[in-house]
Design a protein around this motif. Structure first.
Motif, PDB file in Angstrom:
ATOM      1  N   GLU A   1      -2.551  -0.993  -3.387  1.00 60.25           N
ATOM      2  CA  GLU A   1      -3.534   0.094  -3.186  1.00 60.25           C
ATOM      3  C   GLU A   1      -2.746   1.398  -3.097  1.00 60.25           C
TER       4      GLU A   1
ATOM      5  N   ARG B   1      -6.817  -0.648   2.886  1.00 62.49           N
ATOM      6  CA  ARG B   1      -5.800  -1.636   3.280  1.00 62.49           C
ATOM      7  C   ARG B   1      -4.608  -0.969   3.946  1.00 62.49           C
TER       8      ARG B   1
ATOM      9  N   THR C   1       0.841  -1.202   0.000  1.00 68.04           N
ATOM     10  CA  THR C   1       0.000   0.000   0.000  1.00 68.04           C
ATOM     11  C   THR C   1       0.874   1.249   0.000  1.00 68.04           C
TER      12      THR C   1
END
Ligand SMILES: C[S@@+](CC[C@H](N)C(=O)[O-])C[C@H]1O[C@@H](n2cnc3c(N)ncnc32)[C@H](O)[C@@H]1O
Ligand code: SF4
Length: 407
Positions: free
Chosen positions: A124, A283, A90
């Protein structure tokens, strides 16, 4: 001027981590946070580490900022070693107002992270944005650069509340920006709400929730207004110009959020966060809440890698100065003890919908859990399955539950 940093133990000038740490990196996910410390103006309630153009001298301008962050990234690559800890799961660019930077700068920062550690195939990549700081063209270019999640600071749709909070956007701008983000191809869009502001009525908050639900956003964060020491809002309240927030009102607003969001298909997954589907959960924040590792780039940014936490110098000019001198911008660090990690683990995980296994609690904590169950703060079905999961009432009193579980 934002508040002071905590003290801690010193960090070596080259930023080296204790040798034990590197082996443990990435076991529970690896994220990168990038702090962008610029805002067009400061909202009266906010004490984040952010500055307006007139507050910053040379070396820390918006134009130079991406290069300064890339210099810290280079240092991070050396500290973590040749072999990347694992691909980055992420990336979260937060602020301040990241979208005051040119898209090319945000693109260069992301490309630098990708070149340094590599991005996981399902990575993400979020940036925060202020609604008035983006338009369809900007959002399309941001999406093309690889960003796939947008988090917009909406706060409210009531003009009077937006004015009290010193927001620069008009009532409909945040939801319009959410729709533009969807059109630009962002996979996920979050809207932030603040409730319990002075002058906000129950109808105002219901209207804000209705606007979020209609907007196409698939994630909502709703936080009670926190009156931070040293802010303009706190002074106005102390002078009696504005009323302090009321806990009972905040609880009513929270119940309204749960009722309206729940009916519209949003499920809570953390006390202050709701998503339309498990895939829409943030996330990056989940990585924070479940003990993952992350490197925080930027002034005042915090990092956590393999049980060591450190935080960078707060002022952008000092941050840039250290990096230009080839030094780590870390201000101080702490090696978390087993007890620290346990407390943090309980505090964060009990706020999640999947809760916390009772087995991780000591005897006093298990007695506390039994008390919380009897008080209606934990779900009986989950408790019977060996897990501490908050009820709706427990979500309103989450801090009290933590005190029960870690007495
Ligand atoms: C620090 S801001 C950064 C993003 C962006 N600049 C903005 O304002 O939308 C992130 C979020 O923190 C929340 N926040 C900041 N200060 C707060 C406070 N005193 N009380 C409650 N929420 C706050 C707001 O909801 C805001 O959207
Ligand atoms: S725009 Fe966001 S970061 Fe900037 S002062 Fe306002 S709340 Fe804080």
């Amino acid at each position: 001027m934002p508040g002071q940093l905590p003290e801690g133990e010193p960090v070596p000038v080259d930023g080296a981590l204790p040798p034990s740490v590197r082996a443990a990196v990435g076991e529970r996910g690896f994220g990168v946070y990038v702090h962008v410390p610029f805002c067009a103006s400061r909202c009266g309630y906010c004490d984040f580490n952010t500055y307006t153009a007139t507050e910053l001298g040379g070396g820390a301008s918006r134009e130079e900022y991406a290069d300064t962050v890339l210099a810290e990234l280079k240092l991070a690559a050396t500290v973590l070693g040749e072999r990347p800890p694992r691909l980055v799961d992420t990336v979260f660019v937060g602020g301040g107002t990241p979208t005051l930077l040119e898209v090319d700068d945000l693109a260069r920062i992301l490309a630098g992270i990708a070149d340094t550690w590599g991005l996981a195939p399902d990575v993400e990549i979020t940036t925060e944005a202020n609604p008035e700081s983006v338009d369809p063209h900007y959002l399309r270019r941001l999406r093309k650069a690889g960003y796939n999640r947008l988090s917009l600071g909406m706060q409210s749709t009531a003009p009077a509340v937006l004015e009290i909070l010193d927001r620069r956007h008009t009532a409909g701008r945040a939801t319009a920006a959410a729709a533009e983000a969807r059109d630009a191809g962002f996979d996920h869009v979050n809207l932030d709400l603040i409730y319990g502001s002075p002058g906000e009525t129950a109808e105002d908050f219901a209207a804000s929730l209705a606007a979020v639900i209609a907007s196409g956003a698939d994630h909502v964060s709703a936080y009670a207004l926190i009156v931070e020491e040293g802010t303009r809002l706190a002074s106005r309240m102390r002078r009696g110009e504005l009323p302090f927030p009321d806990d009972d009102v905040a609880a009513d607003r929270y119940l309204a959020a749960e009722a309206m969001l729940g009916a519209a298909g949003f499920d809570w997954y953390e006390v202050s966060n709701w998503a339309r589907s498990p895939a829409a959960r943030c996330r990056h924040n989940l990585l924070y809440w479940t003990g993952g590792d992350w490197w925080g780039l930027g002034p005042g940014a915090h990092s956590h890698v393999g049980g060591v936490r450190w935080w960078n110098v707060k002022h952008p000019t000092e941050y840039a100065k250290r990096l230009l001198a080839g030094e780590s911008p870390a201000y101080a660090r702490e090696v978390l003890s087993v007890a620290d990690r346990h407390l943090e683990d309980v505090m964060l995980r009990v706020r999640l919908v999947q809760g916390l296994p009772l087995a991780v609690l000591d005897d006093a904590g298990r007695s506390g859990a039994a008390r919380a169950l009897a008080g209606g703060l934990l779900r009986r079905d989950a408790y019977m399955d060996g897990c501490a999961v908050l009820t709706l009432r427990g979500r309103l009193l989450a801090d009290a539950v933590v005190r029960d579980l870690v007495p």
